[in-house]
Motif scaffolding. Structure first.
Motif, mmCIF file in Angstrom:
data_model
loop_
_atom_site.group_PDB
_atom_site.id
_atom_site.type_symbol
_atom_site.label_atom_id
_atom_site.label_comp_id
_atom_site.label_asym_id
_atom_site.label_seq_id
_atom_site.Cartn_x
_atom_site.Cartn_y
_atom_site.Cartn_z
ATOM 1 N N SER A 262 0.823 -1.196 0.000
ATOM 2 C CA SER A 262 0.000 0.000 0.000
ATOM 3 C C SER A 262 0.867 1.260 0.000
ATOM 4 O O SER A 262 0.620 2.203 -0.757
ATOM 5 N N ALA A 263 1.891 1.275 0.827
ATOM 6 C CA ALA A 263 2.793 2.432 0.892
ATOM 7 C C ALA A 263 3.554 2.590 -0.425
ATOM 8 O O ALA A 263 3.716 3.702 -0.925
ATOM 9 N N ALA A 264 4.005 1.483 -0.997
ATOM 10 C CA ALA A 264 4.720 1.537 -2.273
ATOM 11 C C ALA A 264 3.800 2.037 -3.385
ATOM 12 O O ALA A 264 4.199 2.871 -4.207
ATOM 13 N N ALA A 265 2.561 1.555 -3.398
ATOM 14 C CA ALA A 265 1.602 1.985 -4.418
ATOM 15 C C ALA A 265 1.287 3.467 -4.280
ATOM 16 O O ALA A 265 1.210 4.195 -5.269
ATOM 17 N N HIS A 266 1.126 3.924 -3.050
ATOM 18 C CA HIS A 266 0.825 5.337 -2.821
ATOM 19 C C HIS A 266 1.998 6.214 -3.261
ATOM 20 O O HIS A 266 1.803 7.256 -3.892
ATOM 21 N N THR A 267 3.206 5.792 -2.947
ATOM 22 C CA THR A 267 4.389 6.545 -3.350
ATOM 23 C C THR A 267 4.511 6.570 -4.870
ATOM 24 O O THR A 267 4.811 7.612 -5.463
ATOM 25 N N LEU A 268 4.258 5.441 -5.501
ATOM 26 C CA LEU A 268 4.299 5.381 -6.961
ATOM 27 C C LEU A 268 3.249 6.304 -7.566
ATOM 28 O O LEU A 268 3.513 7.025 -8.529
ATOM 29 N N TYR A 269 2.065 6.326 -7.000
ATOM 30 C CA TYR A 269 0.998 7.200 -7.480
ATOM 31 C C TYR A 269 1.432 8.666 -7.403
ATOM 32 O O TYR A 269 1.246 9.436 -8.349
ATOM 33 N N LYS A 270 2.021 9.063 -6.286
ATOM 34 C CA LYS A 270 2.484 10.446 -6.133
ATOM 35 C C LYS A 270 3.603 10.752 -7.118
ATOM 36 O O LYS A 270 3.674 11.847 -7.677
ATOM 37 N N LEU A 271 4.478 9.780 -7.350
ATOM 38 C CA LEU A 271 5.535 9.952 -8.337
ATOM 39 C C LEU A 271 4.926 10.149 -9.726
ATOM 40 O O LEU A 271 5.357 11.019 -10.489
ATOM 41 N N LEU A 272 3.914 9.368 -10.052
ATOM 42 C CA LEU A 272 3.262 9.511 -11.357
ATOM 43 C C LEU A 272 2.606 10.886 -11.508
ATOM 44 O O LEU A 272 2.619 11.473 -12.595
ATOM 45 N N GLU A 273 2.058 11.422 -10.428
ATOM 46 C CA GLU A 273 1.507 12.776 -10.474
ATOM 47 C C GLU A 273 2.599 13.793 -10.776
ATOM 48 O O GLU A 273 2.407 14.701 -11.584
ATOM 49 N N LEU A 274 3.749 13.649 -10.116
ATOM 50 C CA LEU A 274 4.863 14.564 -10.368
ATOM 51 C C LEU A 274 5.391 14.419 -11.793
ATOM 52 O O LEU A 274 5.770 15.403 -12.432
ATOM 53 N N LEU A 275 5.405 13.187 -12.304
ATOM 54 C CA LEU A 275 5.828 12.960 -13.690
ATOM 55 C C LEU A 275 4.854 13.604 -14.671
ATOM 56 O O LEU A 275 5.273 14.261 -15.628
ATOM 57 N N SER A 276 3.563 13.436 -14.433
ATOM 58 C CA SER A 276 2.578 13.981 -15.371
ATOM 59 C C SER A 276 2.552 15.504 -15.343
ATOM 60 O O SER A 276 2.233 16.140 -16.349
ATOM 61 N N SER A 277 2.914 16.100 -14.217
ATOM 62 C CA SER A 277 2.980 17.562 -14.143
ATOM 63 C C SER A 277 4.366 18.073 -14.549
ATOM 64 O O SER A 277 4.638 19.266 -14.469
ATOM 65 N N ARG A 278 5.232 17.163 -14.968
ATOM 66 C CA ARG A 278 6.579 17.461 -15.473
ATOM 67 C C ARG A 278 7.495 18.128 -14.447
ATOM 68 O O ARG A 278 8.373 18.906 -14.786
ATOM 69 N N HIS A 279 7.291 17.781 -13.180
ATOM 70 C CA HIS A 279 8.176 18.286 -12.128
ATOM 71 C C HIS A 279 9.395 17.386 -11.957
ATOM 72 O O HIS A 279 10.402 17.815 -11.398
ATOM 73 N N VAL A 280 9.289 16.141 -12.405
ATOM 74 C CA VAL A 280 10.395 15.193 -12.309
ATOM 75 C C VAL A 280 10.480 14.386 -13.597
ATOM 76 O O VAL A 280 9.547 14.354 -14.395
ATOM 77 N N THR A 281 11.623 13.734 -13.765
ATOM 78 C CA THR A 281 11.788 12.742 -14.821
ATOM 79 C C THR A 281 12.174 11.436 -14.140
ATOM 80 O O THR A 281 12.704 11.441 -13.024
ATOM 81 N N ALA A 282 11.907 10.350 -14.798
ATOM 82 C CA ALA A 282 12.255 9.037 -14.250
ATOM 83 C C ALA A 282 12.845 8.184 -15.361
ATOM 84 O O ALA A 282 12.426 8.276 -16.518
ATOM 85 N N GLN A 283 13.839 7.382 -14.992
ATOM 86 C CA GLN A 283 14.470 6.475 -15.941
ATOM 87 C C GLN A 283 14.577 5.093 -15.332
ATOM 88 O O GLN A 283 14.867 4.952 -14.140
ATOM 89 N N GLN A 284 14.336 4.109 -16.181
ATOM 90 C CA GLN A 284 14.508 2.713 -15.791
ATOM 91 C C GLN A 284 15.151 2.029 -16.987
ATOM 92 O O GLN A 284 14.592 2.030 -18.078
ATOM 93 N N THR A 285 16.342 1.475 -16.796
ATOM 94 C CA THR A 285 17.104 0.943 -17.920
ATOM 95 C C THR A 285 16.573 -0.378 -18.450
ATOM 96 O O THR A 285 16.730 -0.672 -19.624
#
Length: 90
Positions: free
Chosen positions: A50-73
């Motif tokens: 639940s905590a991981a999902a919530h954190t991922l959700y918040k990260l996705l919000e930041l990604l969609s608002s273009r405040h952060v970028t994320a990379q996974q190789t």
């Protein structure tokens, strides 16, 4: 590839706006301090799904608002998060 067995889980209560803002602030402050973080580093060692999902959700919000970028190789590897040139939300 074997199919993944479905799990019946109950969704937790929606978190309040204050808690939601706290999570975004935590992510933002971590990025301001370290400039790059991994998704795993944002979670405490005892974090549950639940905590991981919530954190991922918040990260996705930041990604969609273009405040952060994320990379996974590659699949299932670490996700590296960096701030964009835009100002991070407080």
């Amino acid at each position: 590839m074997e199919p993944i067995q479905e799990e019946n889980i109950e969704m937790p209560e929606a978190q309040g706006d204050a808690e939601s803002r706290d999570m975004q602030s935590w992510i933002s402050s971590s990025l301001q301090r370290f400039r790059k973080v991994t998704f795993d580093s944002l979670l405490p060692p005892e974090a549950d799904r639940s905590a991981a999902a919530h954190t991922l959700y918040k990260l996705l919000e930041l990604l969609s608002s273009r405040h952060v970028t994320a990379q996974q190789t590659e699949p299932y590897s670490h996700i590296t998060i960096s701030p964009t040139a835009l100002r991070m939300p407080a």
